[in-house]
Design a protein around this motif. Structure first.
Motif, PDB file in Angstrom:
ATOM      1  N   SER A  21       0.831  -1.208   0.000  1.00  0.00           N
ATOM      2  CA  SER A  21       0.000   0.000   0.000  1.00  0.00           C
ATOM      3  C   SER A  21       0.863   1.253   0.000  1.00  0.00           C
ATOM      4  CB  SER A  21      -0.933   0.013   1.218  1.00  0.00           C
ATOM      5  OG  SER A  21      -1.862  -1.043   1.149  1.00  0.00           O
ATOM      6  N   MET A  22       1.851   1.295   0.893  1.00  0.00           N
ATOM      7  CA  MET A  22       2.693   2.482   0.973  1.00  0.00           C
ATOM      8  C   MET A  22       3.633   2.574  -0.217  1.00  0.00           C
ATOM      9  SD  MET A  22       2.758   5.091   2.774  1.00  0.00           S
ATOM     10  CE  MET A  22       3.730   6.580   2.877  1.00  0.00           C
ATOM     11  N   VAL A  23       4.081   1.435  -0.742  1.00  0.00           N
ATOM     12  CA  VAL A  23       4.917   1.463  -1.945  1.00  0.00           C
ATOM     13  C   VAL A  23       4.129   2.035  -3.119  1.00  0.00           C
ATOM     14  CG1 VAL A  23       6.033   0.012  -3.692  1.00  0.00           C
ATOM     15  CG2 VAL A  23       6.508  -0.371  -1.264  1.00  0.00           C
ATOM     16  N   THR A  24       2.875   1.630  -3.255  1.00  0.00           N
ATOM     17  CA  THR A  24       2.040   2.157  -4.340  1.00  0.00           C
ATOM     18  C   THR A  24       1.851   3.665  -4.188  1.00  0.00           C
ATOM     19  OG1 THR A  24       0.832   0.048  -4.411  1.00  0.00           O
ATOM     20  CG2 THR A  24      -0.143   1.909  -5.570  1.00  0.00           C
ATOM     21  N   ALA A  25       1.529   4.096  -2.970  1.00  0.00           N
ATOM     22  CA  ALA A  25       1.316   5.517  -2.726  1.00  0.00           C
ATOM     23  C   ALA A  25       2.591   6.319  -2.970  1.00  0.00           C
ATOM     24  CB  ALA A  25       0.818   5.736  -1.291  1.00  0.00           C
ATOM     25  N   ALA A  26       3.725   5.785  -2.497  1.00  0.00           N
ATOM     26  CA  ALA A  26       4.997   6.496  -2.671  1.00  0.00           C
ATOM     27  C   ALA A  26       5.401   6.566  -4.139  1.00  0.00           C
ATOM     28  CB  ALA A  26       6.086   5.811  -1.854  1.00  0.00           C
ATOM     29  N   LEU A  27       5.158   5.482  -4.891  1.00  0.00           N
ATOM     30  CA  LEU A  27       5.451   5.499  -6.327  1.00  0.00           C
ATOM     31  C   LEU A  27       4.583   6.534  -7.045  1.00  0.00           C
ATOM     32  CD1 LEU A  27       5.851   1.745  -7.368  1.00  0.00           C
ATOM     33  CD2 LEU A  27       7.557   3.556  -7.596  1.00  0.00           C
ATOM     34  N   ALA A  28       3.299   6.574  -6.666  1.00  0.00           N
ATOM     35  CA  ALA A  28       2.396   7.542  -7.286  1.00  0.00           C
ATOM     36  C   ALA A  28       2.879   8.964  -7.008  1.00  0.00           C
ATOM     37  CB  ALA A  28       0.978   7.347  -6.763  1.00  0.00           C
ATOM     38  N   ARG A  29       3.277   9.238  -5.764  1.00  0.00           N
ATOM     39  CA  ARG A  29       3.742  10.580  -5.429  1.00  0.00           C
ATOM     40  C   ARG A  29       5.076  10.885  -6.118  1.00  0.00           C
ATOM     41  NH1 ARG A  29       2.786  14.911  -1.900  1.00  0.00           N
ATOM     42  NH2 ARG A  29       0.634  14.192  -2.157  1.00  0.00           N
ATOM     43  N   ARG A  32       4.259  11.662  -9.709  1.00  0.00           N
ATOM     44  CA  ARG A  32       3.500  12.920  -9.763  1.00  0.00           C
ATOM     45  C   ARG A  32       4.445  14.101  -9.564  1.00  0.00           C
ATOM     46  NH1 ARG A  32      -0.781  15.072  -5.179  1.00  0.00           N
ATOM     47  NH2 ARG A  32      -1.205  17.103  -6.127  1.00  0.00           N
ATOM     48  N   ASN A  33       5.352  13.982  -8.598  1.00  0.00           N
ATOM     49  CA  ASN A  33       6.312  15.058  -8.349  1.00  0.00           C
ATOM     50  C   ASN A  33       7.252  15.270  -9.536  1.00  0.00           C
ATOM     51  OD1 ASN A  33       5.186  15.471  -5.863  1.00  0.00           O
ATOM     52  ND2 ASN A  33       6.852  14.540  -4.687  1.00  0.00           N
ATOM     53  N   ALA A  34       7.392  14.229 -10.365  1.00  0.00           N
ATOM     54  CA  ALA A  34       8.232  14.347 -11.560  1.00  0.00           C
ATOM     55  C   ALA A  34       7.461  14.954 -12.734  1.00  0.00           C
ATOM     56  CB  ALA A  34       8.774  12.976 -11.951  1.00  0.00           C
ATOM     57  N   GLY A  35       6.206  15.339 -12.478  1.00  0.00           N
ATOM     58  CA  GLY A  35       5.405  16.001 -13.509  1.00  0.00           C
ATOM     59  C   GLY A  35       4.530  15.081 -14.324  1.00  0.00           C
ATOM     60  N   ARG A  36       4.408  13.823 -13.913  1.00  0.00           N
ATOM     61  CA  ARG A  36       3.594  12.863 -14.677  1.00  0.00           C
ATOM     62  C   ARG A  36       2.155  12.832 -14.160  1.00  0.00           C
ATOM     63  NH1 ARG A  36       8.582   9.953 -13.815  1.00  0.00           N
ATOM     64  NH2 ARG A  36       9.766   9.954 -15.769  1.00  0.00           N
ATOM     65  N   LEU A 170      15.671  -7.181  -9.981  1.00  0.00           N
ATOM     66  CA  LEU A 170      15.309  -6.383  -8.820  1.00  0.00           C
ATOM     67  C   LEU A 170      15.141  -4.936  -9.271  1.00  0.00           C
ATOM     68  CD1 LEU A 170      14.927  -6.519  -5.708  1.00  0.00           C
ATOM     69  CD2 LEU A 170      17.316  -5.820  -5.505  1.00  0.00           C
ATOM     70  N   LEU A 171      13.903  -4.452  -9.242  1.00  0.00           N
ATOM     71  CA  LEU A 171      13.646  -3.079  -9.667  1.00  0.00           C
ATOM     72  C   LEU A 171      14.225  -2.093  -8.660  1.00  0.00           C
ATOM     73  CD1 LEU A 171      12.279  -1.184 -11.713  1.00  0.00           C
ATOM     74  CD2 LEU A 171      10.204  -1.329 -10.334  1.00  0.00           C
ATOM     75  N   GLY A 172      14.170  -2.441  -7.393  1.00  0.00           N
ATOM     76  CA  GLY A 172      14.694  -1.565  -6.359  1.00  0.00           C
ATOM     77  C   GLY A 172      14.628  -2.240  -5.008  1.00  0.00           C
ATOM     78  N   ALA A 173      15.441  -1.755  -4.066  1.00  0.00           N
ATOM     79  CA  ALA A 173      15.470  -2.299  -2.709  1.00  0.00           C
ATOM     80  C   ALA A 173      15.233  -1.171  -1.726  1.00  0.00           C
ATOM     81  CB  ALA A 173      16.807  -2.985  -2.435  1.00  0.00           C
ATOM     82  N   LEU A 214      13.876   3.619  -7.669  1.00  0.00           N
ATOM     83  CA  LEU A 214      12.546   3.218  -8.123  1.00  0.00           C
ATOM     84  C   LEU A 214      11.833   4.309  -8.919  1.00  0.00           C
ATOM     85  CD1 LEU A 214      11.610   1.273  -4.937  1.00  0.00           C
ATOM     86  CD2 LEU A 214      11.418   0.345  -7.232  1.00  0.00           C
ATOM     87  N   ASP A 215      12.601   5.214  -9.527  1.00  0.00           N
ATOM     88  CA  ASP A 215      12.000   6.263 -10.329  1.00  0.00           C
ATOM     89  C   ASP A 215      11.841   5.869 -11.798  1.00  0.00           C
ATOM     90  OD1 ASP A 215      14.786   6.210 -10.405  1.00  0.00           O
ATOM     91  OD2 ASP A 215      14.919   8.277 -11.099  1.00  0.00           O
ATOM     92  N   VAL A 216      12.152   4.622 -12.130  1.00  0.00           N
ATOM     93  CA  VAL A 216      12.007   4.167 -13.514  1.00  0.00           C
ATOM     94  C   VAL A 216      10.557   3.778 -13.788  1.00  0.00           C
ATOM     95  CG1 VAL A 216      14.381   3.382 -13.687  1.00  0.00           C
ATOM     96  CG2 VAL A 216      12.635   1.801 -12.875  1.00  0.00           C
TER      97      VAL A 216
END
Length: 435
Positions: A21-29, A32-36, A170-173, A214-216
């Motif tokens: 849940s938090m990984v999804t939210a953090a990825l979304a933010r 979003r912060n990158a302008g997407r 591994l996408l990220g750790a 994990l910004d990819v």
């Protein structure tokens, strides 16, 4: 609807409590912060995660579930989002293959690869075995990458990376970090509106994601599906008062969309703060946390009197779960304190120390089957006999549905788009024959 190909992923896990849940939210933010433009969806009947995901992404979040919302709606909502989104994320529920239909079933239906989040605390080479099991359990579901959560050090992350079999990277750790924690309570995450610092928390979590690489963007996926026809104007000219505050907040966006699309005018009010129900033809008391605010509800005598008068006037009321609890004569909170509430339903709702009901259910009528779910930590003792009972997904007896004049009350939460004609009849106060 034209075909659009954009990056998308199903954020899932081997089981609950892995941090998806938090990984999804953090990825979304992060994106979003990158302008997407990020669109997020939630698999299954969940109210609380979508609240956080809406704050994270800045966009509305809808539930997707092949059984509850229907396969066609799942495909259409994703295709609609793909018209303008730069990234689509779907947060799974429970473990990847848990439930029927599971998060994996939705991923296959939508053609989205699964991206498992695996809690790696106390784990080394076994991490690779878990990832391999998720990837090979269902060969029709692609799993190309995984995310490690709660690693102890960079060396720990390298051990995890080296453990992965060929074909899975591994996408990220993610390191252990307080920024990735969010408070919860008996029904799940604390409501987004109750956390004044939620946006700051999400920004910090996004920074942790960035540092973990994990910004990819995930691989692009093609989405195409025709939009459904516009619903009939079955509620044209009807004004519906909707209770909406910290005590009554479990509302599917799709339910509100449907009511509006059928011609209803929605007016919102707070049973906690307001003194009367707005001028309306019908009233909806949705689920939420009345048990946490029972004292305030009981003290607002003007509002209680207004809702009672609304019922005496013969106007339709739909009360779901928390709404049903508020309709009882009394509510005993988790501390055992008893509060006098509406009294539209005789008896007492009592909080329990455990989950008392959970699962997908449907309510069958001559106007169609309303699909939805139940999830509560309380029980109702009442002398009333049910007018009907919902059915569990497996077919056995489910939640009681009570009816008195034009009041319909149950622990059952309905997904309105699954039965528009039935919902229209309830809010118009028309007779409904239950199967």
């Amino acid at each position: 609807m034209p075909d659009n190909k954009i990056p998308a992923a199903m954020i899932t896990a081997p089981g609950s409590g892995q941090g998806k849940s938090m990984v999804t939210a953090a990825l979304a933010r992060l994106h979003r912060n990158a302008g997407r433009n990020v669109r997020v969806f939630k698999h299954g009947p969940d109210y609380l995660d979508p609240m956080v995901l809406e704050v994270a992404s800045g966009n509305p979040v809808y539930q997707l579930h092949p059984w509850m919302t229907g396969e066609d709606e799942c495909r259409w909502r994703l295709a609609e989002a793909a018209q303008s989104a730069d990234l689509i994320l779907v947060e799974g529920s429970m473990g990847l293959f848990d439930g029927s239909p599971s998060s994996g079933d939705l991923a296959k239906l939508a053609g989205i690869p699964a991206l498992p989040v695996i809690d790696a605390k106390g784990m080394a080479q076994t991490f690779g075995a878990v990832a391999m099991g998720l990837a090979r359990f269902d060969t029709e579901l692609p799993v190309h990458q995984v995310i490690a959560n709660k690693i102890g050090s960079p060396y720990h992350g390298e051990l995890l990376r080296e453990s992965l079999p060929e074909g899975i990277s591994l996408l990220g750790a993610m390191p252990r970090n307080d920024a990735m924690n969010i408070p919860d309570r008996h029904l799940g995450l604390v409501q987004a509106a109750e956390m004044d610092d939620l946006s700051d928390r999400l920004d910090k979590a996004a920074e942790v994601m960035m540092s973990a690489g994990l910004d990819v963007l995930p691989k692009p996926v093609s989405f195409h599906y025709e939009a459904p026809s516009r619903p009939e104007q079955l509620l044209a000219g009807l004004r519906i008062a909707v209770a909406r505050d910290a005590a009554f907040s479990f509302i599917y966006r799709a339910n509100l969309d449907l009511l509006t699309a059928m011609g209803a005018e929605l007016v919102y009010f707070s049973p906690l703060k307001d003194s009367e129900v707005p001028m309306a033809d019908a009233l909806w008391l949705p689920g939420g946390y009345p048990e946490l605010h029972a004292g305030t509800l009981a003290e607002n005598q003007a509002m209680l009197a207004s809702i009672r008068a609304f019922h005496r006037a013969g106007k339709p009321i739909l009360a779901e779960c928390g709404g049903l609890m508020a309709c009882a004569e009394e509510l005993a909170d988790k501390d055992g304190k008893v509060h006098s509430l509406l009294g539209l339903v005789p008896g007492r709702a009592t909080m329990a120390n455990r989950l008392t009901a959970l699962g997908l259910q449907s309510l069958e009528t001559q106007l169609g089957g309303l699909r939805g779910h139940t999830y509560h930590h309380s029980s109702l003792e009442t002398p009333w006999q049910p007018a009907a009972r919902a059915k569990k997904q497996a077919g056995s007896e489910g939640e009681a549905v009570y009816r008195d004049q034009k009041l319909v009350a149950s622990y059952f939460h309905g997904y309105f788009p699954s039965a528009p004609a039935l919902i229209s009849a309830i809010f118009r106060g028309e007779e409904v024959r239950f199967s």
